[in-house]
Design a protein around this motif. Structure first.
Motif, PDB file in Angstrom:
ATOM      1  N   GLY A 294       4.154  -0.778   1.618  1.00 31.61           N
ATOM      2  CA  GLY A 294       3.985   0.711   2.099  1.00 31.61           C
ATOM      3  C   GLY A 294       2.769   0.857   0.516  1.00 31.61           C
ATOM      4  O   GLY A 294       3.234   1.953   0.335  1.00 31.61           O
TER       5      GLY A 294
ATOM      6  N   ARG B 100       0.762  -4.139   2.031  1.00 31.22           N
ATOM      7  CA  ARG B 100       0.641  -3.089   3.450  1.00 31.22           C
ATOM      8  C   ARG B 100       2.093  -3.476   3.650  1.00 31.22           C
ATOM      9  O   ARG B 100       2.521  -2.199   4.470  1.00 31.22           O
ATOM     10  CB  ARG B 100       0.044  -3.880   4.024  1.00 31.22           C
TER      11      ARG B 100
ATOM     12  N   ALA C 298       0.746   3.970   3.180  1.00 32.01           N
ATOM     13  CA  ALA C 298       0.834   2.519   4.412  1.00 32.01           C
ATOM     14  C   ALA C 298      -0.074   2.848   5.744  1.00 32.01           C
ATOM     15  O   ALA C 298      -0.406   2.230   6.687  1.00 32.01           O
ATOM     16  CB  ALA C 298       1.758   2.046   5.489  1.00 32.01           C
TER      17      ALA C 298
END
Length: 265
Positions: free
Chosen positions: A133, A130, A47
């Protein structure tokens, strides 16, 4: 008198497929695999890492333009290669793949429909990736703003659409059919190939592109969506190009706070 060449032997067909993939998407898949291993072992969470889709290749604007155009042009050489290989038996390969202009409105209409089908859930899936992660931050374009930036990004989007759909779907279907594969086996192989060369963006984009591959290859091989039994690759090229145009150019129209929340720069 027209002399047609005999069909390729099974061994030569397999060798040809590996050579074509080694020069194009398969090569990208291997590099992406190495890249994701490097990312996962870098000690920095996915991320917090970044992937750039369209990077500048020179600080000098016109030299950068030359490099960009050359990159796009040479990236399309494998497309010319597979069209040449598929036409070896004397048939019209553009017609057999549906890479002609015989049904423009129908092709474009299906292209927009496919783009909407993939694009909207794809954006949501990217945001989810996102959040959990498993997806890196994607920088859609690192090109400076010049008069040629948008045209180059549009050409790049078209190049991606043509290269990926002609090889990962059209060519691979023809050759796997020569090898006696059934439709399901082809769809699985084509979809995993598509996912493989997106691994550099993280696990999320790999999964998302596998799903996209299933939809695209299923559509291409479905008699229900192919008029008169003729497969059409153009809707896939149109859809892919539209998706990349939105990613490369349209992102600039998204409010900055939205882009920041999605991890898009």
């Amino acid at each position: 008198m027209t002399v047609t060449e005999p069909p390729l032997s099974r061994r030569r067909t397999i060798a040809e497929v590996w050579i074509v993939l080694g020069l194009s998407l398969g090569q990208s898949g291997v590099y992406a695999l190495v890249n994701i291993v490097a990312r996962l072992t870098a000690g920095t969470p996915l991320a917090e890492q970044t992937a750039t889709l369209n990077a500048s290749q020179s600080e000098r604007p016109y030299l950068d333009l030359v490099y960009q155009v050359l990159s796009i042009g040479f990236a399309l050489v494998p497309v010319a290669l597979v069209l040449y290989l598929l036409s070896a038996n004397g048939r019209s390969v553009t017609r057999s793949l549906g890479l002609d202009g015989s049904r423009p409105w129908r092709d474009v209409g299906w292209g927009f429909a496919l783009a909407a089908t993939i694009g909207i859930p794809g954006l949501a899936f990217y945001a989810l990736g996102r959040a959990v992660g498993i997806t890196v931050e994607v920088q859609a374009s690192a090109l400076d703003t010049y008069w040629w930036t948008v045209p180059v990004l549009l050409l790049s989007a078209f190049q991606n659409g043509l290269l990926e759909e002609v090889i990962a779907v059209g060519y691979l279907y023809e050759r796997t059919r020569d090898l006696g594969w059934n439709r399901v086996k082809f769809i699985v192989a084509s979809s995993l190939l598509r996912g493989s060369y997106h691994l550099y963006q993280g696990i999320g984009p790999f999964i998302g592109n596998v799903v996209m591959g299933v939809v695209f290859s299923w559509f291409y091989t479905s008699p229900r969506f192919q008029p008169e039994g003729r497969r059409r690759i153009i809707p896939l090229v149109v859809a892919h190009t539209l998706l990349d145009v939105v990613a490369f150019v349209g992102y600039a129209l998204v409010p900055a706070e939205w882009r920041e929340a999605l991890g898009i720069r």
